[in-house]
Design a protein around this motif. Structure first.
Motif, short mmCIF file in Angstrom:
data_model
loop_
_atom_site.label_atom_id
_atom_site.label_comp_id
_atom_site.label_asym_id
_atom_site.label_seq_id
_atom_site.Cartn_x
_atom_site.Cartn_y
_atom_site.Cartn_z
N ALA A 44 -43.07 -16.56 -8.57
CA ALA A 44 -42.03 -15.94 -9.53
C ALA A 44 -41.92 -17.79 -9.96
O ALA A 44 -41.23 -18.51 -10.96
N HIS A 45 -42.04 -18.77 -8.51
CA HIS A 45 -42.00 -20.61 -9.18
C HIS A 45 -43.29 -20.89 -9.39
O HIS A 45 -43.18 -22.26 -9.65
N SER A 46 -44.57 -20.03 -10.16
CA SER A 46 -45.81 -20.94 -10.00
C SER A 46 -45.86 -21.74 -10.97
O SER A 46 -46.62 -22.17 -11.14
N VAL A 47 -45.82 -21.05 -11.98
CA VAL A 47 -45.68 -21.25 -13.46
C VAL A 47 -44.48 -22.72 -13.71
O VAL A 47 -44.82 -24.06 -13.84
N SER A 48 -43.47 -22.60 -13.61
CA SER A 48 -42.75 -23.41 -13.09
C SER A 48 -43.15 -24.65 -12.37
O SER A 48 -42.25 -25.93 -12.94
N GLU A 49 -43.45 -24.69 -11.24
CA GLU A 49 -43.39 -26.01 -10.55
C GLU A 49 -44.81 -26.48 -10.85
O GLU A 49 -45.25 -27.81 -10.89
N HIS A 50 -45.21 -25.60 -11.12
CA HIS A 50 -47.33 -26.58 -12.11
C HIS A 50 -46.43 -27.65 -13.15
O HIS A 50 -46.65 -28.75 -13.70
N ARG A 51 -45.41 -26.56 -13.97
CA ARG A 51 -44.74 -27.25 -15.55
C ARG A 51 -44.45 -29.15 -15.35
O ARG A 51 -44.88 -29.73 -15.44
N ALA A 52 -43.65 -28.42 -13.32
CA ALA A 52 -42.52 -30.01 -13.43
C ALA A 52 -43.72 -31.01 -13.64
O ALA A 52 -43.67 -31.96 -12.94
N LEU A 53 -44.52 -30.61 -12.15
CA LEU A 53 -45.66 -32.00 -11.75
C LEU A 53 -46.66 -31.95 -12.75
O LEU A 53 -46.42 -33.24 -12.81
#
Length: 417
Positions: A114-123
């Motif tokens: 569930a955090h995969s896309v959001s964490e990549h985009r933030a980084l």
């Protein structure tokens, strides 16, 4: 040279750990024998799989098992001489793939995904690398009605259980979004909340540069020189490093260090291959595309169209045997018009796997200053940034974004009792 933490391994997981620790004010040394992103992180299909709530299971139906046993399947190949060593792992993998157990594993795994896309985009935003990420999802295509019906039932269940978003593509809609694919396809499924990456190596490199901008240091060294002490010691070309903590994020090589430190973890690898091709006749591929009946992925990359294979079960360091690539290339050419090969030879990498399909994230059971971050199997790129965040949160005493208990190494000793 004194640091708070040594992070061993500069793939997507190790770089993400290093970034998140450095952002929290820790002095971090990121160590690898090569530049960041040039091992396993270099050669994937570039998918950030928001839909991947169920990790890839071992097949349990007899027809598939017999097909795999014949060693003629395009999606799975094995080295016969390595099977005796792999059998204990495969047995546990098969047991954990029972539908009831697999569903329980998914309940632990889904919060990570569930955090995969959001964490990549933030980084990626912080690293100035958003141009490498495509928010258009990816597509699974079908040639066989039975396969299409089965996969559609699966994704409908994932939607009910975990809110997985998808779009069912009939042949006309598929031709609209991918006009240069084989027109005989029966349709497809597009996973709309997933992202894809046009150059995984460039993405890891950008994250590593961001780590350096935050004040982190990169070192080239052999992790085998690590000495458990107070502090930990590591020899590099630039001198000796000392640190209070060590994070092992070495992917398929993690067991080289963990076994020396007394940890007998049930790790194995699934090897994979890729080759780049020029598109033929001005054709364009807009999404990564998985041929559900062929067992391969075609992904548009900066270097060309990347063809990735399924899994090869073999010793990590065994010679290359790219028979799967040779088997699927003619099929892939029918799916999409490929021209000449771009690479001089096939690339090969190894995915680090555990028999319960869950990564190992958290503190080492017997060393209070040692941390594990490996075993992500097919989802290393997907889960790198959220893994980095979780390790940093645990090491700094923050509340973790998700429940990390299912991923602790201690589970393997608990289950053996």
């Amino acid at each position: 040279m004194r640091f708070d933490t040594l992070v061993l391994g500069a793939g997507i997981v190790g770089v993400s750990v290093a970034v998140h620790l450095q952002k929290r004010g820790r002095a971090v040394a990121l160590v690898d024998r090569r530049a960041p992103g040039f091992e396993t992180s270099f050669g994937n299909a570039g998918l950030i799989q928001r839909e991947g709530v169920y990790p890839y299971a071992f097949p349990r139906d007899l027809s598939t098992l017999l097909r795999y046993a014949s060693n003629t399947s395009a999606d799975v190949h094995y080295h016969l001489g390595d099977l005796p060593r792999l059998l204990p792992f495969l047995w546990q993998y098969w047991r954990n793939s029972h539908p009831t157990r697999h569903a329980a594993i998914a309940r632990a795994y889904a919060p990570l995904i569930a955090h995969s896309v959001s964490e990549h985009r933030a980084l990626a935003e912080a690293a100035g690398a958003m141009h490498l990420i495509r928010p258009s999802g990816w597509i699974k295509v079908f040639r066989n009605t039975a396969t299409q019906d089965k996969e559609t039932r699966n994704v409908e269940r994932w939607q009910r259980e975990y809110g997985v978003a998808f779009e069912a593509l009939d042949p006309a809609r598929l031709r609209t979004v991918e006009p240069h694919l084989d027109t005989s396809l029966l349709g497809g499924l597009r996973y709309t909340e997933a992202d894809s990456v046009s150059d995984p190596n460039a993405l890891v490199t950008a994250y590593a540069k961001y780590f350096q901008q935050l004040g982190g240091r990169l070192f080239e060294a052999d992790a085998n020189t690590l000495t458990p002490n107070a502090p930990w010691l590591l020899q590099t070309k630039e001198g000796e490093l000392r640190a209070d903590n060590v994070v092992i994020a070495m992917g398929p090589w993690a067991d080289v260090i963990t076994s020396r430190l007394g940890y007998n973890l049930p790790l194995a690898v699934k090897r994979g291959y890729h080759m780049h091709y020029a598109p033929a006749q001005g054709a364009q591929l807009n999404h990564p595309v998985l041929d559900a009946d062929g067992g391969y992925v075609l992904a548009p990359m900066a270097r060309g169209i990347r063809l990735t294979t399924g899994a090869e079960l073999a010793h990590r360091d065994a010679p290359k045997t790219p028979v799967q690539l040779d088997a699927v290339e003619p099929v892939a050419r029918k799916l999409f018009p490929l021209a000449e090969r771009v690479d001089a030879e096939p690339w090969m990498g190894a995915r680090p796997c555990t028999p319960d399909m869950l990564p190992i994230i958290g503190p080492a059971p017997h060393h209070p200053s040692l941390w594990f971050a490996f075993g992500h199997a097919h989802h290393g790129l997907t889960l790198g940034p959220i893994t980095g965040r979780l390790i940093a949160e645990m090491m700094t005493g923050e509340t973790s974004a998700v429940d990390v208990r299912p991923f602790r190494a201690q589970r393997f000793w608990d289950s053996a009792r």
